[in-house]
Each structure stands twice: as structure tokens, then as C-alpha cells.
Write a protein that holds these residues in place. Structure first.
Motif, PDB file in Angstrom:
ATOM      1  N   ALA A  78      16.544 -61.421 -25.554  1.00  0.00           N
ATOM      2  CA  ALA A  78      15.704 -62.384 -24.813  1.00  0.00           C
ATOM      3  C   ALA A  78      16.563 -63.515 -24.252  1.00  0.00           C
ATOM      4  CB  ALA A  78      14.624 -62.947 -25.733  1.00  0.00           C
ATOM      5  N   LEU A  79      17.524 -63.972 -25.056  1.00  0.00           N
ATOM      6  CA  LEU A  79      18.405 -65.052 -24.606  1.00  0.00           C
ATOM      7  C   LEU A  79      19.239 -64.611 -23.408  1.00  0.00           C
ATOM      8  CD1 LEU A  79      19.598 -67.904 -25.094  1.00  0.00           C
ATOM      9  CD2 LEU A  79      21.329 -66.822 -26.537  1.00  0.00           C
ATOM     10  N   LYS A  80      19.806 -63.408 -23.500  1.00  0.00           N
ATOM     11  CA  LYS A  80      20.650 -62.943 -22.400  1.00  0.00           C
ATOM     12  C   LYS A  80      19.845 -62.836 -21.106  1.00  0.00           C
ATOM     13  CE  LYS A  80      23.755 -59.848 -20.296  1.00  0.00           C
ATOM     14  NZ  LYS A  80      24.479 -58.589 -20.195  1.00  0.00           N
ATOM     15  N   GLN A  81      18.653 -62.260 -21.235  1.00  0.00           N
ATOM     16  CA  GLN A  81      17.770 -62.144 -20.070  1.00  0.00           C
ATOM     17  C   GLN A  81      17.506 -63.510 -19.458  1.00  0.00           C
ATOM     18  OE1 GLN A  81      14.070 -60.081 -21.106  1.00  0.00           O
ATOM     19  NE2 GLN A  81      14.187 -59.245 -19.015  1.00  0.00           N
ATOM     20  N   TRP A  82      17.226 -64.476 -20.294  1.00  0.00           N
ATOM     21  CA  TRP A  82      16.925 -65.817 -19.783  1.00  0.00           C
ATOM     22  C   TRP A  82      18.133 -66.433 -19.091  1.00  0.00           C
ATOM     23  CZ3 TRP A  82      19.000 -70.617 -21.225  1.00  0.00           C
ATOM     24  CH2 TRP A  82      18.450 -71.693 -20.515  1.00  0.00           C
ATOM     25  N   THR A  83      19.322 -66.254 -19.678  1.00  0.00           N
ATOM     26  CA  THR A  83      20.508 -66.875 -19.061  1.00  0.00           C
ATOM     27  C   THR A  83      20.768 -66.295 -17.670  1.00  0.00           C
ATOM     28  OG1 THR A  83      22.143 -65.308 -19.969  1.00  0.00           O
ATOM     29  CG2 THR A  83      21.652 -67.259 -21.291  1.00  0.00           C
ATOM     30  N   LEU A  84      20.224 -65.108 -17.408  1.00  0.00           N
ATOM     31  CA  LEU A  84      20.441 -64.482 -16.100  1.00  0.00           C
ATOM     32  C   LEU A  84      19.334 -64.818 -15.103  1.00  0.00           C
ATOM     33  CD1 LEU A  84      21.745 -60.975 -17.236  1.00  0.00           C
ATOM     34  CD2 LEU A  84      23.084 -62.793 -16.129  1.00  0.00           C
ATOM     35  N   SER A  85      18.349 -65.581 -15.530  1.00  0.00           N
ATOM     36  CA  SER A  85      17.242 -65.905 -14.628  1.00  0.00           C
ATOM     37  C   SER A  85      17.682 -66.901 -13.552  1.00  0.00           C
ATOM     38  CB  SER A  85      16.052 -66.454 -15.426  1.00  0.00           C
ATOM     39  OG  SER A  85      16.397 -67.685 -16.021  1.00  0.00           O
ATOM     40  N   ALA A  86      16.907 -66.979 -12.492  1.00  0.00           N
ATOM     41  CA  ALA A  86      17.276 -67.776 -11.311  1.00  0.00           C
ATOM     42  C   ALA A  86      17.553 -69.250 -11.660  1.00  0.00           C
ATOM     43  CB  ALA A  86      16.169 -67.685 -10.267  1.00  0.00           C
ATOM     44  N   PRO A  87      18.751 -69.742 -11.339  1.00  0.00           N
ATOM     45  CA  PRO A  87      19.108 -71.138 -11.633  1.00  0.00           C
ATOM     46  C   PRO A  87      18.260 -72.110 -10.821  1.00  0.00           C
ATOM     47  CG  PRO A  87      21.058 -69.854 -11.059  1.00  0.00           C
ATOM     48  CD  PRO A  87      19.868 -69.024 -10.699  1.00  0.00           C
ATOM     49  N   GLU A  88      17.972 -73.250 -11.433  1.00  0.00           N
ATOM     50  CA  GLU A  88      17.242 -74.301 -10.734  1.00  0.00           C
ATOM     51  C   GLU A  88      18.149 -75.488 -10.461  1.00  0.00           C
ATOM     52  OE1 GLU A  88      13.592 -75.435 -12.809  1.00  0.00           O
ATOM     53  OE2 GLU A  88      13.282 -73.285 -13.137  1.00  0.00           O
ATOM     54  N   ALA A  89      17.885 -76.185  -9.367  1.00  0.00           N
ATOM     55  CA  ALA A  89      18.637 -77.406  -9.061  1.00  0.00           C
ATOM     56  C   ALA A  89      18.342 -78.443 -10.142  1.00  0.00           C
ATOM     57  CB  ALA A  89      18.256 -77.923  -7.683  1.00  0.00           C
TER      58      ALA A  89
ATOM     59  N   TYR B  92      19.503 -87.088 -16.296  1.00  0.00           N
ATOM     60  CA  TYR B  92      19.939 -85.881 -15.599  1.00  0.00           C
ATOM     61  C   TYR B  92      19.484 -84.675 -16.404  1.00  0.00           C
ATOM     62  CZ  TYR B  92      23.276 -89.287 -13.673  1.00  0.00           C
ATOM     63  OH  TYR B  92      23.864 -90.386 -13.101  1.00  0.00           O
ATOM     64  N   LYS B  93      18.570 -83.896 -15.852  1.00  0.00           N
ATOM     65  CA  LYS B  93      18.174 -82.667 -16.545  1.00  0.00           C
ATOM     66  C   LYS B  93      18.767 -81.478 -15.819  1.00  0.00           C
ATOM     67  CE  LYS B  93      14.393 -84.417 -19.119  1.00  0.00           C
ATOM     68  NZ  LYS B  93      13.048 -84.241 -19.677  1.00  0.00           N
ATOM     69  N   LYS B  94      19.930 -81.054 -16.299  1.00  0.00           N
ATOM     70  CA  LYS B  94      20.624 -79.934 -15.666  1.00  0.00           C
ATOM     71  C   LYS B  94      20.337 -78.673 -16.459  1.00  0.00           C
ATOM     72  CE  LYS B  94      23.952 -83.175 -13.767  1.00  0.00           C
ATOM     73  NZ  LYS B  94      25.247 -83.406 -13.102  1.00  0.00           N
ATOM     74  N   ALA B  95      19.168 -78.106 -16.200  1.00  0.00           N
ATOM     75  CA  ALA B  95      18.713 -76.928 -16.943  1.00  0.00           C
ATOM     76  C   ALA B  95      19.688 -75.769 -16.793  1.00  0.00           C
ATOM     77  CB  ALA B  95      17.319 -76.517 -16.468  1.00  0.00           C
ATOM     78  N   PHE B  96      20.321 -75.673 -15.633  1.00  0.00           N
ATOM     79  CA  PHE B  96      21.273 -74.581 -15.410  1.00  0.00           C
ATOM     80  C   PHE B  96      22.421 -74.632 -16.409  1.00  0.00           C
ATOM     81  CE2 PHE B  96      25.186 -73.109 -13.199  1.00  0.00           C
ATOM     82  CZ  PHE B  96      24.897 -71.758 -13.233  1.00  0.00           C
ATOM     83  N   PHE B  97      22.795 -75.829 -16.810  1.00  0.00           N
ATOM     84  CA  PHE B  97      23.899 -75.977 -17.763  1.00  0.00           C
ATOM     85  C   PHE B  97      23.572 -75.328 -19.102  1.00  0.00           C
ATOM     86  CE2 PHE B  97      26.560 -79.765 -16.022  1.00  0.00           C
ATOM     87  CZ  PHE B  97      26.693 -79.095 -14.820  1.00  0.00           C
ATOM     88  N   VAL B  98      22.303 -75.332 -19.463  1.00  0.00           N
ATOM     89  CA  VAL B  98      21.909 -74.682 -20.725  1.00  0.00           C
ATOM     90  C   VAL B  98      22.100 -73.170 -20.579  1.00  0.00           C
ATOM     91  CG1 VAL B  98      20.097 -74.481 -22.460  1.00  0.00           C
ATOM     92  CG2 VAL B  98      20.270 -76.558 -21.096  1.00  0.00           C
ATOM     93  N   GLN B  99      21.790 -72.674 -19.385  1.00  0.00           N
ATOM     94  CA  GLN B  99      22.023 -71.244 -19.133  1.00  0.00           C
ATOM     95  C   GLN B  99      23.505 -70.904 -19.234  1.00  0.00           C
ATOM     96  OE1 GLN B  99      19.116 -71.359 -15.743  1.00  0.00           O
ATOM     97  NE2 GLN B  99      19.502 -69.156 -15.713  1.00  0.00           N
ATOM     98  N   LEU B 100      24.331 -71.725 -18.591  1.00  0.00           N
ATOM     99  CA  LEU B 100      25.786 -71.505 -18.623  1.00  0.00           C
ATOM    100  C   LEU B 100      26.338 -71.681 -20.036  1.00  0.00           C
ATOM    101  CD1 LEU B 100      28.093 -73.007 -15.875  1.00  0.00           C
ATOM    102  CD2 LEU B 100      27.534 -70.630 -16.367  1.00  0.00           C
ATOM    103  N   ALA B 101      25.733 -72.613 -20.765  1.00  0.00           N
ATOM    104  CA  ALA B 101      26.196 -72.904 -22.120  1.00  0.00           C
ATOM    105  C   ALA B 101      26.086 -71.663 -23.003  1.00  0.00           C
ATOM    106  CB  ALA B 101      25.392 -74.053 -22.723  1.00  0.00           C
ATOM    107  N   TRP B 102      25.062 -70.853 -22.738  1.00  0.00           N
ATOM    108  CA  TRP B 102      24.834 -69.658 -23.562  1.00  0.00           C
ATOM    109  C   TRP B 102      25.095 -68.375 -22.779  1.00  0.00           C
ATOM    110  CZ3 TRP B 102      25.620 -71.700 -27.813  1.00  0.00           C
ATOM    111  CH2 TRP B 102      25.062 -72.936 -28.158  1.00  0.00           C
ATOM    112  N   SER B 103      26.118 -68.418 -21.932  1.00  0.00           N
ATOM    113  CA  SER B 103      26.482 -67.252 -21.106  1.00  0.00           C
ATOM    114  C   SER B 103      27.458 -66.322 -21.820  1.00  0.00           C
ATOM    115  CB  SER B 103      27.089 -67.736 -19.790  1.00  0.00           C
ATOM    116  OG  SER B 103      28.278 -68.488 -20.056  1.00  0.00           O
ATOM    117  N   HIS B 104      27.615 -66.528 -23.111  1.00  0.00           N
ATOM    118  CA  HIS B 104      28.610 -65.763 -23.866  1.00  0.00           C
ATOM    119  C   HIS B 104      28.386 -64.252 -23.808  1.00  0.00           C
ATOM    120  CE1 HIS B 104      30.550 -64.355 -27.760  1.00  0.00           C
ATOM    121  NE2 HIS B 104      31.539 -64.939 -27.141  1.00  0.00           N
ATOM    122  N   GLN B 105      27.117 -63.859 -23.710  1.00  0.00           N
ATOM    123  CA  GLN B 105      26.816 -62.420 -23.653  1.00  0.00           C
ATOM    124  C   GLN B 105      27.022 -61.838 -22.244  1.00  0.00           C
ATOM    125  OE1 GLN B 105      23.232 -60.931 -26.031  1.00  0.00           O
ATOM    126  NE2 GLN B 105      22.674 -63.078 -25.806  1.00  0.00           N
ATOM    127  N   GLN B 106      27.310 -62.716 -21.270  1.00  0.00           N
ATOM    128  CA  GLN B 106      27.428 -62.229 -19.895  1.00  0.00           C
ATOM    129  C   GLN B 106      28.833 -61.714 -19.580  1.00  0.00           C
ATOM    130  OE1 GLN B 106      26.327 -65.394 -17.220  1.00  0.00           O
ATOM    131  NE2 GLN B 106      24.337 -65.686 -18.198  1.00  0.00           N
TER     132      GLN B 106
END
Lengths: 182, 182
Positions: A78-89, B92-106
Motif C-alpha cells: 500500500a505504501l509503495k502504491q501511494w508513493t507512486l501516486s500523482a505528486p501535488e504542488a 509549507y506543506k510539501k506532501a510530495f516530500f513525504v512520497q519521496l521520503a518513502w521512495s525506498h521501494q522504488q
DNA sequence: CAAACCATGTAAGCTGTTACATGATTTC
DNA sequence: GAAATCATGTAACAGCTTACATGGTTTG
């Protein structure tokens, strides 16, 4: 997005208790939530209901019991799927700008004073984030890419504050150039 | 802080209806709320209860009635007081950074793809804000100081996005320098 | 004739904060 | 002896978003 993925991410790094998650969030520049109990303990219950984490109670003598949460295979997926979801500004909420926007009733001295207070507040915030970054508490470092990403992201947040400080100087210079225009 | 002062500020500029306030907020770079009905119409009722605004219904033929809100002396004074309150650092709410933070499985390719998507999203946002700024709809311009402040604040927000775009290039260069480290 | 605009409002739900509550242990 | 740390949780409320509801007018 939801704090749940931030928590799931921490658990994908290593098993943790709610209390530890709270501390890590408070120390993190990137996981920007305040780390309040309500959200964290509720989210953990929900993650457990969704079978994305398992929990094990560790009884201790001379200390309160700890509930250690561990991510499941389904949680990792679930985490991996989420990290690949469309980035937001990013969202910038510059509440001070609303104050400045309606400063029409203020004297030049009052506005100047406000700018100084804003500068002080930002300097404080800058020092606080720099100190957090220097401590680097709760930075996972499982490979070079992860290390590099966490470092550049922290530097990005710090740079955002520095840019804001530079902007104050710009405004002051521009206001001075027109004799404060009032 | 509350959207109520943003609304009160708009009304300190000129009398407006809820609908006009909504449009102005949507067009504003600085008043960062989404401009949804619920918040605006509710806030107006509250401001009225607090005697910070008065309201007058204007009946129209061939069009729905309009409720025009006007700020009171007490509203002006409440607004001024608020504009002088202690400034807060921006959020600053940089939600994308949370995605990048947990990109280890990518994989490296997946992360690279994500960075590109983030860049696209930011470019879009940049164009959108630049277009808003070019239109300058709902910029009060009562004296030179006010005009200068609104312009530099808008430029500040635009610069924030440009900095974020520059950061993406930096990350790409750093990742390339270590062979993406994975 | 469909879509957009003008204009008002409501309902439901998610997110987030502050504060409260408890209680043992350790540090200053 | 007070304050901080460890550790769990709950209650109340503020803020904000999406979607729903209504209905006439103008523009393409």
C-alpha cells in the motif's frame, strides 16, 4: 494526503511505538505534522484495522507497557502504491501576507515594525530547522539515494525560510526607494 | 488565523457580496483559501453577528437578489488590531516530500518519473499563478505602498514555485553525480 | 440546447489542534 | 521537591473541502 502514509513510511523503516512515532515526527523537517497524540494513536488503530500493520504489546517492569507496531506485506505494498501516486504542488500558507495585504490602516512605522517581527520569527524558525537538520534524528539511511534525498529535502525547507528572509530585505529596499509611498 | 480577517480585509476595500468575495479569493494569489461557499457564507453571518459588517439586500429584476456587505467602524478597528498582531512563520506543506521520503521501494526509473511529474505539476501551478498575477484581479491600489506590497507578495509566491523547480534540477544533478546511488 | 454565470445557501465528512487524563520513573 | 521523560489514550472544537440544492439569465 493523510498522515497515515507518513506513519506507514516510518514503520516501513523500522517497528515503532506510537510514542516513538510522535517524537520522530516532532524532530522531522519533512514529516511536517505537529505530532499530536490524537492523530497518531487514532491512525495506528485504523492502520491495524486495515491490516497494514500488526501490533505486539511489550510489558516492561519499572515502565509503562509499549505497543510495538510492525508493517505487514500488505502495508508495504500500500505504501509503495501511494508513493507512486500523482505528486501535488506544495501548499504555502503565508498568513502574514494576509496581514500585510490589509495594512492600509497602518502607519509606515507600524508596517516597518511588523516586518521586523516577521523577520525575527523567521530567524527563529530557521535556527530551529537547522538545529533539527544538524541532529538528523530519524533520518533513514538505507542506501545512498535515500540519504541524499532526505538531505536535499531538508535543505530545501531551510532554503525556503532563507528565501523568505531575503524577500523581507527586498521589500524594505523597494519601500525605501519610493519613500514608503504613503 | 481565520478566513474571517481575509474577508473583513476585502470589505475594508469596498462593499461586496458573498459571491464577489468568492470570486476574488479564487483569483487571489495572496488570499490562499479555495473560496468555497460554506466558509464564506458562514463567515459573513458571523461577522454580521459580531457587528463588524452590515448587510443590505439589493433586489434585481432578471437576476437573483444580492446581499451587499459593508464594513462597520468597529470592523475597521478589529481589522487594524488584527493586522498588528504577532506575525507567524509561513506553513509549507510539501506532501510530495513525504512520497519521496518513502521512495525506498522504488526503482531509479520510478523515482525519476515521479520527479518529472512533480516538475510538470509545478510548471502548471507556476503558469496559473503568473496568469493570475498578470490579470491582477482584486488587487487594491489605494496608495503606492499598498500597490508595492501586493506586487512583491505575489512575486514572492511565484518565486517560491520557481525555487522549487530549481530544486528539482539540483536533486537530479546530485543523484546523477552519485549514479543514483541504488 | 448546452454550458457558464449569477447568487444564495446546507450537509457531511475529513484533518488538525489544544487540552485533558493517568501514572510511574528518572533527572536536576 | 519539581520538572522532564516514558507511554497510553480521549474530548472538544476549529478549519477546510467536496458535494448537494435551487433557479433564473446569458453566451456560444
Amino acid at each position: 494526503m493523510s498522515i497515515k502514509y507518513a506513519i506507514l513510511g516510518l514503520l516501513s523503516w523500522k517497528p515503532l511505538t506510537g510514542y516513538e512515532i510522535k517524537k520522530l515526527m516532532e524532530d522531522s523537517i519533512i514529516l511536517y505534522w505537529s505530532g499530536n497524540n490524537n492523530q497518531i494513536y487514532k491512525s495506528l488503530v485504523q492502520l491495524h484495522e486495515e491490516d497494514l500493520v500488526t501490533t505486539e504489546v511489550q510489558h516492561q517492569q519499572n515502565a509503562p507497557s509499549r505497543k510495538i507496531y510492525t508493517i505487514t506485506a500488505s502495508g508495504l505494498s500500500a505504501l509503495k502504491q501511494w508513493t507512486l501516486s500523482a505528486p501535488e504542488a506544495p501548499e504555502y500558507k503565508k498568513a502574514f501576507f494576509v496581514q500585510l495585504a490589509w495594512s492600509h490602516q497602518q502607519s509606515n512605522e507600524e508596517t516597518d515594525q511588523l516586518l521586523s517581527e516577521y523577520e525575527q520569527e523567521l530567524s527563529l524558525r530557521l535556527a530551529y530547522q537547522q538545529e533539527k537538520h544538524a541532529r538528523r534524528n530519524g533520518y533513514p539511511d538505507r542506501d545512498q539515494r535515500e540519504k541524499l534525498l532526505w538531505n536535499t529535502m531538508a535543505q530545501n525547507v531551510i532554503a525556503s525560510i532563507e528565501n523568505e528572509l531575503r524577500w523581507i530585505d527586498l521589500v524594505r529596499r523597494e519601500l525605501a526607494a519610493v519613500g514608503w509611498g504613503k
